[in-house]
Write an enzyme that holds these catalytic residues in place. Structure first.
Site, mmCIF file in Angstrom:
data_model
loop_
_atom_site.group_PDB
_atom_site.id
_atom_site.type_symbol
_atom_site.label_atom_id
_atom_site.label_comp_id
_atom_site.label_asym_id
_atom_site.label_seq_id
_atom_site.Cartn_x
_atom_site.Cartn_y
_atom_site.Cartn_z
ATOM 1 N N HIS A 107 54.787 51.819 40.851
ATOM 2 C CA HIS A 107 55.001 52.898 39.740
ATOM 3 C C HIS A 107 55.566 54.004 40.175
ATOM 4 O O HIS A 107 55.160 55.091 40.628
ATOM 5 C CB HIS A 107 53.785 53.108 39.200
ATOM 6 C CG HIS A 107 53.781 53.548 37.761
ATOM 7 N ND1 HIS A 107 52.737 53.717 36.905
ATOM 8 C CD2 HIS A 107 54.993 53.687 36.911
ATOM 9 C CE1 HIS A 107 53.250 54.260 35.878
ATOM 10 N NE2 HIS A 107 54.605 54.360 35.730
ATOM 11 N N ASN B 207 60.344 62.443 31.470
ATOM 12 C CA ASN B 207 60.715 61.465 32.242
ATOM 13 C C ASN B 207 61.320 60.306 31.644
ATOM 14 O O ASN B 207 61.640 58.955 32.152
ATOM 15 C CB ASN B 207 59.623 60.751 33.415
ATOM 16 C CG ASN B 207 58.404 60.441 32.691
ATOM 17 O OD1 ASN B 207 58.597 60.092 31.450
ATOM 18 N ND2 ASN B 207 57.582 60.259 33.323
ATOM 19 N N GLN C 299 46.285 50.331 38.920
ATOM 20 C CA GLN C 299 47.067 50.905 39.852
ATOM 21 C C GLN C 299 46.184 51.921 40.678
ATOM 22 O O GLN C 299 45.379 52.559 40.212
ATOM 23 C CB GLN C 299 48.260 51.894 39.095
ATOM 24 C CG GLN C 299 49.219 50.994 38.302
ATOM 25 C CD GLN C 299 50.098 51.632 37.910
ATOM 26 O OE1 GLN C 299 51.184 51.062 37.075
ATOM 27 N NE2 GLN C 299 50.173 53.052 37.963
ATOM 28 N N ARG D 103 53.772 49.740 30.507
ATOM 29 C CA ARG D 103 52.418 49.570 31.000
ATOM 30 C C ARG D 103 52.075 48.134 31.531
ATOM 31 O O ARG D 103 52.398 47.214 30.444
ATOM 32 C CB ARG D 103 51.267 50.104 30.401
ATOM 33 C CG ARG D 103 51.265 51.709 29.994
ATOM 34 C CD ARG D 103 50.863 52.505 31.304
ATOM 35 N NE ARG D 103 50.642 53.710 31.180
ATOM 36 C CZ ARG D 103 51.953 54.489 31.418
ATOM 37 N NH1 ARG D 103 53.133 53.950 31.755
ATOM 38 N NH2 ARG D 103 51.972 55.893 31.221
#
Length: 358
Positions: free
Chosen positions: A309, A117, A285, A256
């Protein structure tokens, strides 16, 4: 063999869109493959506390699949309870939710789908830079309210051309960000990294390395964070470092959340030291409803480009990391070598410097 996957809940969207492979509903598209091989496959989003599916099934799972988008936090305490655990696979990029030192100590392999990704995230970084610099979010909110006052938006809208943009980290994502910024004719592209780029790669993007972090941020109009989270980067962007930023700089973090001190960033935004903060990563998260980054604003009431996210979990990225997970599992089951680029922790040792110079 028991395989446990902790994925995010997709709801009706995942029912309607089967390409949402990273969800509980669509299970990375690997249930048929695993069950045809005679393996048990447990999939859940339940990950918090001792009564969660994560902790209940971890104790006898041989393989754990997790995702950065809904991370099952594998602490040392949990590693020590997971007596059968031999392999952790990250469906995506970034394995900081796993205690990697504990994995080394217990000879548990940790792999991720490197590169799956990186383009997705790099594109999101450029989008985030533009929406901050151009003051896009307040402009759109104005239209939704039915208002029209161009001056209220234009007073804090700028061109990216002629600005100095720097990346903390110039690895797979950071370098692609630099590549994508070249056509914007910035004044200069900078990078801060423990390792210098190869000469040809550095020349290709016209970037300059700055080895001192405070000096680096003091030169940038835009700073983007593109480094892994580890002991050396946790809290890296803190109140002290923010004092060295140019007043009114923009900060983007898709790496992050814990790399940036949440309260220090919010305070810098409120004071105008930062004009904007954008990204999609949070120190916890899912982010709590009262997380300060949800509502933080600059003195003009804008500057917030935070989203859930999702930068690295586009449908294109999900296809790549789902295929990568299947490939890693196939290699593990067949006893064939893994792609070296995917191995974070081998048997009893680190196989990468991405999580700090070890």
């Amino acid at each position: 063999m028991k395989v446990l996957a902790i994925l995010y809940e997709g709801g009706q969207a995942a029912v309607d869109e089967p390409r949402l492979l990273g969800t509980v509903q669509n299970q990375l598209g690997i249930r048929g493959f695993l069950e045809s091989e005679g393996h048990e496959f447990i999939v859940s989003s339940s990950k918090e506390g001792p009564d969660s599916d994560f902790q209940k099934h971890l104790v006898d799972a041989e393989v754990l699949i997790t995702t950065p988008f809904h991370p099952g936090y594998l602490t040392r305490d949990l590693v020590e309870k997971a007596k059968n655990l031999k392999l952790c696979v990250t469906a995506g990029v970034g394995s900081d939710h796993i205690d990697l030192n504990a994995a080394v100590d217990h000879k548990i392999q940790v792999l991720e789908v490197s590169g799956s990704n990186v383009v997705s995230v790099a594109e999101h970084v450029v989008m985030s830079i533009l929406l901050l610099v151009r003051n896009f979010v307040p402009a759109h909110e104005m239209i939704e309210r039915g208002d029209w006052q161009v001056s209220d938006i234009a007073r804090n809208a700028f061109d990216l051309e002629g600005k100095v943009v720097g990346t903390i980290g110039a690895g797979r994502i950071g370098y692609r960000v630099l590549q994508r910024l070249v056509p914007f004719d910035t004044k200069e592209l900078l990078y801060y990294d423990y390792a210098a780029l190869p000469a040809e790669a550095q020349k290709a993007v016209g970037a300059r390395r700055v080895e001192d972090l405070a000096e680096f941020v003091s030169q940038c109009d835009v700073v983007t964070v593109n480094c892994p989270l580890h002991e050396g980067t946790r809290g890296l962007v803190n109140a002290e470092l923010l004092k060295h930023f140019k007043r009114g700089a923009w900060l983007v973090n898709t790496a992050r959340g814990a790399i940036c001190d949440k309260d220090a960033v919010a305070a810098a935004l409120a004071s105008g030291q930062l004009s904007g903060y954008a990204g999609d990563v949070w120190n916890v998260q899912p982010a709590p409803k009262d997380h300060i980054w949800r509502t933080a604003k600059n003195p003009l009431g804008g500057g917030n480009g935070m989203v859930p996210h999702y930068s690295g979990t586009t449908l294109d990225a999900q296809a790549r990391y789902a295929n990568g997970v299947k490939s890693i599992l196939t290699n593990y089951l067949r006893g064939t070598p893994q792609d070296a680029a995917n191995v974070i922790v081998g048997i009893g040792k680190y196989e990468t410097k991405a999580y700090g110079q070890r």
